[in-house]
Design a protein around this motif. Structure first.
Motif, PDB file in Angstrom:
ATOM      1  N   SER A   1     -15.529  18.605 -15.666  1.00 50.78           N
ATOM      2  CA  SER A   1     -16.186  17.697 -14.722  1.00 50.78           C
ATOM      3  C   SER A   1     -15.697  16.279 -14.965  1.00 50.78           C
ATOM      4  O   SER A   1     -15.314  15.918 -16.075  1.00 50.78           O
ATOM      5  CB  SER A   1     -17.710  17.771 -14.894  1.00 50.78           C
ATOM      6  N   GLU A   2     -15.762  15.487 -13.875  1.00 51.30           N
ATOM      7  CA  GLU A   2     -15.265  14.112 -13.944  1.00 51.30           C
ATOM      8  C   GLU A   2     -16.308  13.186 -13.334  1.00 51.30           C
ATOM      9  O   GLU A   2     -16.879  13.494 -12.280  1.00 51.30           O
ATOM     10  CB  GLU A   2     -13.942  14.017 -13.180  1.00 51.30           C
ATOM     11  N   VAL A   3     -16.594  12.092 -14.005  1.00 50.27           N
ATOM     12  CA  VAL A   3     -17.597  11.150 -13.529  1.00 50.27           C
ATOM     13  C   VAL A   3     -16.998  10.252 -12.461  1.00 50.27           C
ATOM     14  O   VAL A   3     -15.904   9.704 -12.646  1.00 50.27           O
ATOM     15  CB  VAL A   3     -18.152  10.294 -14.692  1.00 50.27           C
ATOM     16  N   LEU A   4     -17.718  10.144 -11.283  1.00 49.21           N
ATOM     17  CA  LEU A   4     -17.298   9.242 -10.210  1.00 49.21           C
ATOM     18  C   LEU A   4     -17.980   7.903 -10.412  1.00 49.21           C
ATOM     19  O   LEU A   4     -19.204   7.798 -10.353  1.00 49.21           O
ATOM     20  CB  LEU A   4     -17.666   9.827  -8.848  1.00 49.21           C
ATOM     21  N   VAL A   5     -17.208   6.886 -10.633  1.00 50.40           N
ATOM     22  CA  VAL A   5     -17.747   5.540 -10.831  1.00 50.40           C
ATOM     23  C   VAL A   5     -17.591   4.758  -9.528  1.00 50.40           C
ATOM     24  O   VAL A   5     -16.485   4.709  -8.979  1.00 50.40           O
ATOM     25  CB  VAL A   5     -17.023   4.817 -11.984  1.00 50.40           C
ATOM     26  N   PRO A   6     -18.679   4.180  -8.959  1.00 52.43           N
ATOM     27  CA  PRO A   6     -18.559   3.404  -7.713  1.00 52.43           C
ATOM     28  C   PRO A   6     -17.660   2.203  -7.927  1.00 52.43           C
ATOM     29  O   PRO A   6     -17.631   1.614  -9.013  1.00 52.43           O
ATOM     30  CB  PRO A   6     -20.002   2.973  -7.425  1.00 52.43           C
ATOM     31  N   PRO A   7     -16.890   1.824  -6.895  1.00 54.07           N
ATOM     32  CA  PRO A   7     -15.956   0.697  -7.033  1.00 54.07           C
ATOM     33  C   PRO A   7     -16.711  -0.597  -7.279  1.00 54.07           C
ATOM     34  O   PRO A   7     -17.703  -0.893  -6.626  1.00 54.07           O
ATOM     35  CB  PRO A   7     -15.232   0.663  -5.680  1.00 54.07           C
ATOM     36  N   THR A   8     -16.272  -1.338  -8.213  1.00 55.72           N
ATOM     37  CA  THR A   8     -16.902  -2.613  -8.545  1.00 55.72           C
ATOM     38  C   THR A   8     -15.834  -3.680  -8.648  1.00 55.72           C
ATOM     39  O   THR A   8     -14.635  -3.400  -8.584  1.00 55.72           O
ATOM     40  CB  THR A   8     -17.652  -2.501  -9.880  1.00 55.72           C
ATOM     41  N   GLY A   9     -16.297  -4.896  -8.778  1.00 54.17           N
ATOM     42  CA  GLY A   9     -15.372  -5.990  -8.996  1.00 54.17           C
ATOM     43  C   GLY A   9     -14.913  -6.641  -7.718  1.00 54.17           C
ATOM     44  O   GLY A   9     -15.566  -6.580  -6.673  1.00 54.17           O
ATOM     45  N   LEU A  10     -13.727  -7.280  -7.749  1.00 49.58           N
ATOM     46  CA  LEU A  10     -13.210  -8.104  -6.651  1.00 49.58           C
ATOM     47  C   LEU A  10     -12.919  -7.283  -5.396  1.00 49.58           C
ATOM     48  O   LEU A  10     -13.186  -7.726  -4.275  1.00 49.58           O
ATOM     49  CB  LEU A  10     -11.941  -8.825  -7.122  1.00 49.58           C
ATOM     50  N   ALA A  11     -12.375  -6.062  -5.584  1.00 56.09           N
ATOM     51  CA  ALA A  11     -12.017  -5.245  -4.421  1.00 56.09           C
ATOM     52  C   ALA A  11     -13.243  -4.912  -3.578  1.00 56.09           C
ATOM     53  O   ALA A  11     -13.209  -4.967  -2.343  1.00 56.09           O
ATOM     54  CB  ALA A  11     -11.327  -3.961  -4.894  1.00 56.09           C
ATOM     55  N   ARG A  12     -14.354  -4.562  -4.247  1.00 56.53           N
ATOM     56  CA  ARG A  12     -15.569  -4.219  -3.513  1.00 56.53           C
ATOM     57  C   ARG A  12     -16.116  -5.433  -2.768  1.00 56.53           C
ATOM     58  O   ARG A  12     -16.555  -5.338  -1.625  1.00 56.53           O
ATOM     59  CB  ARG A  12     -16.605  -3.667  -4.485  1.00 56.53           C
ATOM     60  N   LYS A  13     -16.093  -6.587  -3.401  1.00 58.16           N
ATOM     61  CA  LYS A  13     -16.604  -7.805  -2.753  1.00 58.16           C
ATOM     62  C   LYS A  13     -15.762  -8.162  -1.523  1.00 58.16           C
ATOM     63  O   LYS A  13     -16.293  -8.543  -0.480  1.00 58.16           O
ATOM     64  CB  LYS A  13     -16.610  -8.962  -3.747  1.00 58.16           C
ATOM     65  N   VAL A  14     -14.437  -8.017  -1.678  1.00 57.15           N
ATOM     66  CA  VAL A  14     -13.559  -8.320  -0.539  1.00 57.15           C
ATOM     67  C   VAL A  14     -13.822  -7.362   0.617  1.00 57.15           C
ATOM     68  O   VAL A  14     -13.871  -7.753   1.789  1.00 57.15           O
ATOM     69  CB  VAL A  14     -12.083  -8.267  -0.981  1.00 57.15           C
ATOM     70  N   TRP A  15     -14.008  -6.091   0.300  1.00 58.24           N
ATOM     71  CA  TRP A  15     -14.265  -5.099   1.346  1.00 58.24           C
ATOM     72  C   TRP A  15     -15.587  -5.379   2.064  1.00 58.24           C
ATOM     73  O   TRP A  15     -15.659  -5.333   3.299  1.00 58.24           O
ATOM     74  CB  TRP A  15     -14.264  -3.711   0.746  1.00 58.24           C
TER      75      TRP A  15
ATOM     76  N   ARG B   1     -17.155  -8.238   2.262  1.00 58.68           N
ATOM     77  CA  ARG B   1     -17.035  -9.473   3.035  1.00 58.68           C
ATOM     78  C   ARG B   1     -16.247  -9.244   4.333  1.00 58.68           C
ATOM     79  O   ARG B   1     -16.629  -9.738   5.396  1.00 58.68           O
ATOM     80  CB  ARG B   1     -16.345 -10.538   2.181  1.00 58.68           C
ATOM     81  N   THR B   2     -15.171  -8.499   4.246  1.00 55.29           N
ATOM     82  CA  THR B   2     -14.358  -8.207   5.436  1.00 55.29           C
ATOM     83  C   THR B   2     -15.137  -7.386   6.447  1.00 55.29           C
ATOM     84  O   THR B   2     -15.088  -7.633   7.662  1.00 55.29           O
ATOM     85  CB  THR B   2     -13.075  -7.452   5.032  1.00 55.29           C
ATOM     86  N   LYS B   3     -15.877  -6.395   5.939  1.00 54.15           N
ATOM     87  CA  LYS B   3     -16.678  -5.554   6.826  1.00 54.15           C
ATOM     88  C   LYS B   3     -17.736  -6.374   7.546  1.00 54.15           C
ATOM     89  O   LYS B   3     -17.991  -6.204   8.745  1.00 54.15           O
ATOM     90  CB  LYS B   3     -17.336  -4.440   6.012  1.00 54.15           C
TER      91      LYS B   3
ATOM     92  N   LEU C   1     -17.595  -9.628   8.205  1.00 51.77           N
ATOM     93  CA  LEU C   1     -16.956 -10.509   9.182  1.00 51.77           C
ATOM     94  C   LEU C   1     -16.569  -9.751  10.441  1.00 51.77           C
ATOM     95  O   LEU C   1     -16.756 -10.245  11.564  1.00 51.77           O
ATOM     96  CB  LEU C   1     -15.708 -11.156   8.546  1.00 51.77           C
ATOM     97  N   ILE C   2     -16.050  -8.532  10.267  1.00 53.35           N
ATOM     98  CA  ILE C   2     -15.639  -7.738  11.424  1.00 53.35           C
ATOM     99  C   ILE C   2     -16.844  -7.359  12.280  1.00 53.35           C
ATOM    100  O   ILE C   2     -16.828  -7.472  13.518  1.00 53.35           O
ATOM    101  CB  ILE C   2     -14.878  -6.488  10.972  1.00 53.35           C
ATOM    102  N   SER C   3     -17.917  -6.907  11.630  1.00 59.20           N
ATOM    103  CA  SER C   3     -19.121  -6.522  12.388  1.00 59.20           C
ATOM    104  C   SER C   3     -19.745  -7.744  13.067  1.00 59.20           C
ATOM    105  O   SER C   3     -20.197  -7.666  14.216  1.00 59.20           O
ATOM    106  CB  SER C   3     -20.133  -5.864  11.452  1.00 59.20           C
ATOM    107  N   GLY C   4     -19.763  -8.912  12.377  1.00 57.81           N
ATOM    108  CA  GLY C   4     -20.298 -10.121  12.987  1.00 57.81           C
ATOM    109  C   GLY C   4     -19.475 -10.574  14.166  1.00 57.81           C
ATOM    110  O   GLY C   4     -20.014 -10.977  15.205  1.00 57.81           O
ATOM    111  N   LEU C   5     -18.132 -10.507  14.032  1.00 59.86           N
ATOM    112  CA  LEU C   5     -17.258 -10.873  15.138  1.00 59.86           C
ATOM    113  C   LEU C   5     -17.439  -9.944  16.326  1.00 59.86           C
ATOM    114  O   LEU C   5     -17.472 -10.376  17.482  1.00 59.86           O
ATOM    115  CB  LEU C   5     -15.806 -10.868  14.664  1.00 59.86           C
ATOM    116  N   GLY C   6     -17.560  -8.638  16.039  1.00 62.70           N
ATOM    117  CA  GLY C   6     -17.786  -7.687  17.121  1.00 62.70           C
ATOM    118  C   GLY C   6     -19.094  -7.939  17.853  1.00 62.70           C
ATOM    119  O   GLY C   6     -19.162  -7.830  19.083  1.00 62.70           O
ATOM    120  N   MET C   7     -20.149  -8.299  17.113  1.00 61.81           N
ATOM    121  CA  MET C   7     -21.429  -8.602  17.733  1.00 61.81           C
ATOM    122  C   MET C   7     -21.337  -9.840  18.626  1.00 61.81           C
ATOM    123  O   MET C   7     -21.893  -9.868  19.738  1.00 61.81           O
ATOM    124  CB  MET C   7     -22.481  -8.805  16.650  1.00 61.81           C
ATOM    125  N   LYS C   8     -20.625 -10.872  18.153  1.00 62.30           N
ATOM    126  CA  LYS C   8     -20.479 -12.092  18.950  1.00 62.30           C
ATOM    127  C   LYS C   8     -19.688 -11.834  20.230  1.00 62.30           C
ATOM    128  O   LYS C   8     -20.026 -12.346  21.296  1.00 62.30           O
ATOM    129  CB  LYS C   8     -19.810 -13.181  18.125  1.00 62.30           C
TER     130      LYS C   8
END
Length: 473
Positions: A22-36, A38-40, A42-49
């Motif tokens: 068995s292998e433990v799945l660790v949720p993504p953390t750090g800078l990559a998760r924050k960037v994702w 934030r991008t998500k 911005l995209i959803s906010g832009l689409g709503m506008k």
């Protein structure tokens, strides 16, 4: 007992592989998760506008289809005038200045016929005048020699540009030829300065005038032939709507005050504010309507200035209604006994005044004098006289000293301060009725002038019809 945070931190996901490990799945953390994230966001906010913007644009077009029609007409005019640039014979006739025809369509095409005619005629006349003057100045400068030519051109630009700019401050010139004065300054400066470096100045002026005539002619054709919107008709409809709003506001405010009813439509009660804010629109429409040819029931010399007088009379009534509304919403309210004493006469004045304004709206709408107008004005004056009598009868209820409540109830007298609000309201109603009489006079003057102009036009057209009939014989 572990907290929610500790439980969440203690949970882990495992995946079982084929070999049993068995292998433990660790949720993504750090800078990559924050960037994702934030991008998500911005995209959803832009689409709503974008979605909200498209919805607002759709609602605007659905509420006023004329705006959509105007956009289509502008696109049609630009497409047709672009043929000047694409077709070789036309392009050779006007040279590289063909772009001026496209620029002319962009700057002179307006939503109404009157506004477009105003800009087109001003642009053509100003361009022709400026072109001829520039060619004349160039000839004089060329005769003065190379040494003095720049000074002659510069002095002419300074003098004529200063005079034209000053003329824009003159009210009569500003209302009719402000755009033309600006185009005159632009064209004269361009042609005069170009003449210092360009050898064939006459060809340059000729091509510029030709392209502007092409552009303005196309604009006039499209604006008048494809779903035309007339400034005169818009001004006429605006005047009728404002009268209806004025009538509803007057009757609704007084009824709400004396009946203590809050069921009235607030938008209808605040309709007088549209009357107060319509001065600029009325002046603009009246100015553009003068340039329009005969259309519908309006001839070329229709008395458009009279609409401004009617608008001024309506605004004077609207100012009174604004004061009336402030009095109604005041914190100092009159005693119920006083309100009851004056309610019948005040409601009668407001009802008769409102009926008179509605009848005036119908008179303007049909452009004829109402046979019921004199009777309605007489009823309004009778109601005002009755209100005067009720105000005089208030003296026996007046107690000049501010007594206690028990003294008021014992004597039946009312403190002076509790009478002021309702007396103020009654006096405003009396003033409104007087101003409505002035409005009646303005409307009757409009109808009389319109009928007179129609008769003059009919007499001018009659000889032409007679001559045609004789020629047929």
């Amino acid at each position: 007992m572990a907290s929610g945070k500790e439980l969440c931190e203690g949970v882990e996901w495992r995946i079982r592989v084929v070999d049993g490990s068995s292998e433990v799945l660790v949720p993504p953390t750090g800078l990559a998760r924050k960037v994702w994230l934030r991008t998500k966001g911005l995209i959803s906010g832009l689409g709503m506008k974008v979605r909200m913007f498209l919805k607002q644009a759709w609602d605007m077009g659905a509420n006023d289809p004329r705006k959509v029609i105007h956009c289509i007409k502008v696109g049609l005019a630009l497409t047709i005038v672009s043929l000047v640039y694409f077709m070789r014979p036309l392009y050779d006739g006007v040279g590289g200045n063909a772009m001026w025809a496209i620029m002319t369509v962009v700057v002179v095409f307006e939503p109404t016929v009157g506004a477009t005619l105003y800009k087109c005629l001003n642009r053509v006349c100003a361009t022709c005048l400026a072109g001829f003057l520039a060619v004349g100045v160039h000839w004089i400068a060329s005769q003065s020699g190379d040494r003095f030519e720049p000074f002659v051109v510069g002095a002419s630009i300074f003098i004529l540009a200063s005079i034209a700019t000053f003329s824009r401050f003159i009210p009569s010139v500003k209302s009719k030829f402000d755009y033309g004065a600006m185009i005159f300054i632009l064209t004269f400066s361009i042609v005069a300065i170009s003449g210092y470096r360009v050898d064939k100045l006459f060809d340059l002026a000729h091509q510029r005038i030709s392209t502007i005539i092409i552009g303005t002619s196309l604009c006039i054709f499209v604006i008048m032939m494809v779903c035309p919107i007339w400034s005169g008709q818009e001004l006429h409809s605006l005047t009728v709507r404002n009268m209806d709003k004025l009538s509803d506001s007057l009757d609704g405010c007084v009824t709400q005050y004396f009946t203590n009813s809050n069921g009235e439509d607030d938008q209808k009660l605040q309709g007088y504010k549209c009357v107060l804010s319509s001065k600029a629109s009325e002046e603009s429409m009246a100015n553009f309507a003068r340039w329009e040819p005969s259309h519908g029931r309006f001839n070329f010399r229709h008395p458009w200035k009279q609409y401004l007088k009617i608008g001024a009379s309506m605004r004077s009534c609207a100012y009174c209604i604004e004061a009336l509304n402030s009095c109604i919403n005041s914190e100092n309210q009159a005693a119920e006994s006083i309100k009851k004493h004056l309610s019948t006469s005040c409601l009668k004045v407001s009802s008769s005044s409102s009926s008179a304004i509605k009848e005036l709206a119908e008179s303007v709408k049909k452009m004829n004098k109402s046979p019921n107008m004199d009777l309605l004005v007489e009823e309004m004056n009778s109601a005002v006289e009755e209100l005067h009598n009720d105000l005089k009868s208030l003296s026996h209820l007046l107690n000049p000293s501010t007594t206690a409540e028990n003294q008021i109830s014992a004597t039946g007298l009312v403190p002076f301060m509790e009478i002021i609000p309702v007396v103020t309201l009654a006096s405003i109603l009396i003033e409104i009725s007087a101003r409505i009489e002035a409005l009646v006079g303005s409307v009757e003057e409009l109808v009389e002038e319109s009928e007179m102009k129609d008769k003059i036009v009919a007499k001018e057209e009659k000889p032409e019809g007679t001559m045609k009939a004789l020629q047929r014989v």
